[in-house]
Motif scaffolding. Structure first.
Motif, PDB file in Angstrom:
ATOM      1  N   LYS A 151       0.813  -1.213   0.000  1.00  0.00           N
ATOM      2  CA  LYS A 151       0.000   0.000   0.000  1.00  0.00           C
ATOM      3  C   LYS A 151       0.852   1.271   0.000  1.00  0.00           C
ATOM      4  CE  LYS A 151      -4.018  -2.041   0.172  1.00  0.00           C
ATOM      5  NZ  LYS A 151      -4.991  -1.912  -0.939  1.00  0.00           N
ATOM      6  N   VAL A 152       2.114   1.151   0.371  1.00  0.00           N
ATOM      7  CA  VAL A 152       3.003   2.314   0.421  1.00  0.00           C
ATOM      8  C   VAL A 152       3.709   2.440  -0.920  1.00  0.00           C
ATOM      9  CG1 VAL A 152       4.948   3.396   1.592  1.00  0.00           C
ATOM     10  CG2 VAL A 152       3.318   2.007   2.902  1.00  0.00           C
ATOM     11  N   THR A 153       3.365   3.472  -1.672  1.00  0.00           N
ATOM     12  CA  THR A 153       3.988   3.691  -2.973  1.00  0.00           C
ATOM     13  C   THR A 153       5.376   4.300  -2.799  1.00  0.00           C
ATOM     14  OG1 THR A 153       3.055   5.920  -3.179  1.00  0.00           O
ATOM     15  CG2 THR A 153       1.710   4.070  -3.971  1.00  0.00           C
ATOM     16  N   ALA A 154       6.122   4.350  -3.896  1.00  0.00           N
ATOM     17  CA  ALA A 154       7.460   4.951  -3.856  1.00  0.00           C
ATOM     18  C   ALA A 154       7.382   6.422  -3.468  1.00  0.00           C
ATOM     19  CB  ALA A 154       8.144   4.774  -5.219  1.00  0.00           C
ATOM     20  N   PHE A 155       6.359   7.125  -3.971  1.00  0.00           N
ATOM     21  CA  PHE A 155       6.179   8.541  -3.636  1.00  0.00           C
ATOM     22  C   PHE A 155       5.891   8.716  -2.150  1.00  0.00           C
ATOM     23  CE2 PHE A 155       3.154  12.071  -3.010  1.00  0.00           C
ATOM     24  CZ  PHE A 155       3.985  13.133  -3.365  1.00  0.00           C
ATOM     25  N   MET A 156       5.004   7.864  -1.615  1.00  0.00           N
ATOM     26  CA  MET A 156       4.691   7.927  -0.188  1.00  0.00           C
ATOM     27  C   MET A 156       5.917   7.618   0.651  1.00  0.00           C
ATOM     28  SD  MET A 156       1.035   5.909  -0.420  1.00  0.00           S
ATOM     29  CE  MET A 156       0.868   5.705   1.334  1.00  0.00           C
ATOM     30  N   ASN A 157       6.729   6.672   0.209  1.00  0.00           N
ATOM     31  CA  ASN A 157       7.937   6.298   0.938  1.00  0.00           C
ATOM     32  C   ASN A 157       8.937   7.447   0.981  1.00  0.00           C
ATOM     33  OD1 ASN A 157       9.299   4.262   2.434  1.00  0.00           O
ATOM     34  ND2 ASN A 157      10.668   3.949   0.681  1.00  0.00           N
ATOM     35  N   ARG A 158       9.064   8.170  -0.148  1.00  0.00           N
ATOM     36  CA  ARG A 158       9.980   9.314  -0.171  1.00  0.00           C
ATOM     37  C   ARG A 158       9.512  10.407   0.786  1.00  0.00           C
ATOM     38  NH1 ARG A 158      10.020   8.207  -5.785  1.00  0.00           N
ATOM     39  NH2 ARG A 158       8.427   9.817  -6.139  1.00  0.00           N
ATOM     40  N   ARG A 159       8.210  10.619   0.853  1.00  0.00           N
ATOM     41  CA  ARG A 159       7.687  11.632   1.776  1.00  0.00           C
ATOM     42  C   ARG A 159       7.924  11.244   3.233  1.00  0.00           C
ATOM     43  NH1 ARG A 159       1.807  13.792   0.839  1.00  0.00           N
ATOM     44  NH2 ARG A 159       2.605  15.115   2.519  1.00  0.00           N
ATOM     45  N   LEU A 160       7.781   9.937   3.511  1.00  0.00           N
ATOM     46  CA  LEU A 160       8.004   9.474   4.876  1.00  0.00           C
ATOM     47  C   LEU A 160       9.462   9.596   5.295  1.00  0.00           C
ATOM     48  CD1 LEU A 160       5.756   6.271   4.856  1.00  0.00           C
ATOM     49  CD2 LEU A 160       5.321   8.372   6.121  1.00  0.00           C
TER      50      LEU A 160
END
Length: 521
Positions: free
Chosen positions: A200-209
């Motif tokens: 559920k965690v996309t690459a974009f979401m991972n970069r933000r985190l």
């Protein structure tokens, strides 16, 4: 290596750093090297004396010592100051001294001393719903005494049923309990459980985190907490950091960033007082009343224990059977699962499991809770304005969860209104007082001469209308799918009738729908 008073200091060139901020110039230090060094520090219970996370608690400790010294040297005691000023005011009045200016100065100091005394007890009481400035010192003092008695652990029962009362034994039992529930005794391979999970965690979401936390976000998080919340071992609440943010913000910001960059936190940062015994979140499983279903549920619970490494407490679990399940079947299945079965009179999350024909009898416990809450306060400790605040905080807050789920009988809501009205006019216990203004006038807005007290009958319909409105844009939610399958499989929520043998929850929702329909015209 040096040693003094039981402490050990390790000095030298370690050829490594804990965070990138400690290095200036040259190439970047490898992440694996910093991770290994941080693990070495943590595994050996060492503390980096130069780390921002160590500096903050040391400065707080020094600040606490300075505050104690200041208090001892100034001897600031508002209660004694009040007595002194009252005596001086009495002296001026009885001797007939013509000192209008002095009287005004003494009265101003006395007013300030009263406010300081009230503010002192408000801070200690941690009351969040009532503000200072209305001479509620006695109320705050009583609240502080009640909370102190309630928060004190006088004795604990250990795992072998031993009862301990000394502070050392209480600490030992508590530490043993938490060590046990947070220790794993069943190491298993988790991959089979995770195989069917979708990412559920996309690459974009991972970069933000993984983005570096900003100074503004740290400040925003600090000011989002209630000032009276989250006190540490040193007694400093969030209010201290908010009020003196211009002084402490640099040290606090560096400490927070060091955690996100290095992945380490000092053990003292997590030190807290025992306030609640944590438990596994509640879960509901619905199935047929058969031995095969029971076996399957037990397998699921066993799988959950293996995956989460948390043990299910069957003594705190329960089974509820439908009315058409024979008593013998209920006993056999409950015995098979070793779980207690409960009846229609029990509740789940504060709501009744079964709605009886008499809705008043089903929900009458809400009125009892409001009555006990209101009767727990002494009217003499609160001003008239604060009576209204207490009515908001209790009379309106206690039933709000049930009101958002079910339509309550008007007669029951009228009784709750009566309890609030009698408290407003000074009733305590069974002694009733004359009510000089009708409830309808009390519920009018203040701009129209009322008190702004909510009418629970209208509030009930408004909350149910809100629930109905939420189902329209969220047709795939669990509640929407259950209701659609049972009542409007081939229609829509705004046009369907109540159907055959509707539940009270569905009928309540339809009454809320009428509010939505009026708003959409």
């Amino acid at each position: 290596m040096g040693k003094n008073q039981g402490g050990i200091a390790i000095l030298g060139d370690f050829n490594s750093i804990t965070t990138p901020e400690e290095k200036s110039g040259g190439g970047d230090m490898s992440l694996s090297s910093m991770t290994a060094f941080n693990l070495f520090i943590g595994d050996n219970d060492l503390v980096d004396l130069g780390s921002p996370m160590y500096i903050v608690p040391q400065k707080l400790k020094l600040c606490s010592h300075k505050l104690v010294q200041w208090q001892q040297s100034n001897r600031s005691n508002s209660k004694k100051e009040i007595e002194t000023l009252k005596a001086r005011l009495e002296e001026i009045s009885t001797t007939g001294i013509c000192g209008g200016i002095e009287i005004h100065e003494v009265e101003s100091k006395l007013e300030k001393a009263y406010l300081n005394e009230e503010l002192y007890w408000k801070e200690k009481s941690r009351v969040k719903w009532l503000r200072e400035g209305d001479r509620n010192t006695a109320f705050f003092h009583r609240k502080f005494k009640v909370c102190t008695m309630g928060n004190k652990i006088c004795r604990l029962v250990g795992g072998n049923r031993e009862v301990v009362s000394s502070q050392a034994d209480i600490a030992r039992v508590a530490e043993k309990y938490f060590t046990g529930i947070f220790s794993s005794t069943n190491q298993v391979d988790l991959e089979p459980f995770l195989a069917d999970f979708e990412s559920k965690v996309t690459a974009f979401m991972n970069r933000r985190l993984q983005k570096t936390v900003s100074d503004e976000k740290i400040k925003r998080s600090t000011f989002s907490v209630h000032p009276q919340s989250a006190p540490g071992d040193d007694g400093m609440t969030v209010k201290f950091f908010q009020f003196y943010w211009d002084i402490v913000n640099e040290d606090v910001t560096r400490a927070v960033k060091s955690f996100f960059e290095g992945g380490r936190i000092l053990k003292s940062f997590n030190h807290t007082n025992i306030c609640l015994i944590l438990k596994v979140p509640d879960a509901i499983n619905m199935s047929q009343a058969s031995e095969e279903s029971c076996d399957r549920i037990l397998e699921l619970l066993e799988s959950y224990e293996s995956f989460s490494r948390q043990k299910i407490n069957l003594s705190k679990s329960a089974i509820f059977f439908s009315n058409n399940t024979p008593d013998t079947t209920q006993e056999i299945l409950a015995t098979t699962m070793n779980i207690t079965y409960i009846g229609a009179q029990d509740k789940y999350l504060g709501l009744p499991l079964v709605i009886n024909r008499s809705k008043r009898a089903t929900f009458n416990s809400i009125k009892d809770r409001v009555f006990k809450k209101v009767q727990g306060w002494k009217k003499s400790l609160l001003s008239n304005g604060d009576h209204q605040i207490l009515i908001w905080a209790v009379g309106e807050a206690v039933p709000i969860y049930t009101l958002s789920c079910f339509r309550l009988p008007d007669t029951l809501l009228k009784d709750i209104h009566s309890i609030s009205t009698q408290f407003w006019w000074g009733q305590h216990g069974e002694k009733r007082r004359m009510v000089w203004i009708s409830w309808d006038k009390m519920t009018r807005p203040k701009s129209e001469g009322g008190l702004g007290v909510k009418d629970l009958r209208a509030h009930d319909l408004a909350l149910l209308g809100k629930q109905c409105w939420r189902l329209i844009p969220q047709p795939n939610s669990l509640l929407a799918r259950i209701l659609k399958g049972g009542y409007y499989r081939y229609g829509d929520l705004l046009s369907v009738d109540k159907g055959v043998l509707p539940s009270w929850g569905w009928q309540s929702l339809l009454q809320g729908r009428s509010v939505v329909e009026k708003g959409t015209i």
